[in-house]
Scaffold this motif. Sequence first.
Motif, mmCIF file in Angstrom:
data_model
loop_
_atom_site.group_PDB
_atom_site.id
_atom_site.type_symbol
_atom_site.label_atom_id
_atom_site.label_comp_id
_atom_site.label_asym_id
_atom_site.label_seq_id
_atom_site.Cartn_x
_atom_site.Cartn_y
_atom_site.Cartn_z
ATOM 1 N N GLN A 1 0.766 -1.163 0.143
ATOM 2 C CA GLN A 1 0.007 -0.005 -0.015
ATOM 3 C C GLN A 1 0.769 1.129 -0.129
ATOM 4 O OE1 GLN A 1 -3.371 -0.271 -0.249
ATOM 5 N NE2 GLN A 1 -2.817 -2.462 -0.257
ATOM 6 N N ARG A 2 0.817 2.091 -1.047
ATOM 7 C CA ARG A 2 1.550 3.283 -0.991
ATOM 8 C C ARG A 2 1.355 3.976 -0.177
ATOM 9 N NH1 ARG A 2 1.746 8.577 -2.755
ATOM 10 N NH2 ARG A 2 3.581 9.157 -3.966
ATOM 11 N N THR A 3 -0.033 4.540 0.558
ATOM 12 C CA THR A 3 -0.145 5.248 1.652
ATOM 13 C C THR A 3 0.421 5.032 2.864
ATOM 14 O OG1 THR A 3 -2.330 4.083 1.958
ATOM 15 C CG2 THR A 3 -2.555 6.235 0.694
ATOM 16 N N GLU A 4 0.526 3.433 3.054
ATOM 17 C CA GLU A 4 0.951 2.990 4.263
ATOM 18 C C GLU A 4 2.667 3.289 4.346
ATOM 19 O OE1 GLU A 4 0.119 -0.974 5.356
ATOM 20 O OE2 GLU A 4 -1.962 -0.583 5.197
ATOM 21 N N LEU A 5 3.295 3.198 2.890
ATOM 22 C CA LEU A 5 4.692 3.218 2.942
ATOM 23 C C LEU A 5 5.084 4.702 3.005
ATOM 24 C CD1 LEU A 5 7.596 2.433 1.994
ATOM 25 C CD2 LEU A 5 6.817 2.911 -0.407
ATOM 26 N N ARG A 6 4.315 5.464 2.582
ATOM 27 C CA ARG A 6 4.514 7.032 2.479
ATOM 28 C C ARG A 6 4.307 7.373 4.164
ATOM 29 N NH1 ARG A 6 2.522 12.061 3.097
ATOM 30 N NH2 ARG A 6 3.015 13.715 1.959
ATOM 31 N N ALA A 7 3.559 7.089 4.797
ATOM 32 C CA ALA A 7 3.247 7.195 6.268
ATOM 33 C C ALA A 7 4.386 6.672 7.095
ATOM 34 C CB ALA A 7 1.941 6.658 6.804
ATOM 35 N N SER A 8 4.859 5.615 6.753
ATOM 36 C CA SER A 8 5.980 4.999 7.401
ATOM 37 C C SER A 8 7.333 5.648 7.219
ATOM 38 C CB SER A 8 6.115 3.527 7.213
ATOM 39 O OG SER A 8 6.637 3.361 5.817
#
Length: 267
Positions: A100-107
């Motif tokens: 998930q791109r959104t999860e990667l960006r948040a992490s």
Amino acid sequence: MDALTDNWSGAGAPPTMTVREELREATRQRLLSAAEHIFERNGYSGTTVGDIATSANVSRATFYLHFTDKSDVLMTLMRANLTETPDYWHEVDEALVSGQRTELRASLGNTLNWYGQHSNMVRAVREALAANPQLAAQFEGSFAGFADEFSGYLSRVPRQERDRAHLRLQLLMIQLDQLAYRLVVLEQKGIDREVMLDEVTDIWLLTLPAGGAAQLNPGPELQPGMAITTEHKHRARARPSQPEPRLHGDHLGRDRRSGSPRPPVSS
């Protein structure tokens, strides 16, 4: 009586410290606390062994019973701070596995928090590394160790691609480290943090070989190894066409059109 003695001694329990050892450790911790405060206030070059000893209310001779010099105490402090970093990289690893791109960006954004929490210490360490090549040599290989924390992602990468994926993780973390130092520690305003996170997330997805998550979790999110269109800058939608060969690590060292090995360059 023997059984009673064994119960009280706590067989298998860690040995207790003697009074002398406790006092020695208390002095060491006092030196570390004093050094951290002074390094954060004065930087590396502005700190002396005498400053640290005086602040800890001990003699210089006592300081040298615990540390060889001020760089030794600084590295001890930094290693203690680095024990927190695996948690941040584990979070990034989980995001890569999720696909998930959104999860990667948040992490990736959360890793910047570590630099914010330790900004003064990071600044002192950078100053020390620039002034002391031998000290810098001690940090060689640090990012290789951090890359080992991505066991979830790496286990999903085809075996023949893992060494390359491991190396690329190191390079990506070095890049993120440099960006975080400039944007968070030095507080440079040339690049907006949110824009930087968008771009860094896309770079990670473009650079890393696709793992199992890319095949097991297809969907609207951008997966590692997939090409990015202009729309991906704002919406993570995977393009239905084949990824561009130039974006895939499989084509490194190969002809861009045919995929055959490139002939050696004549000297």
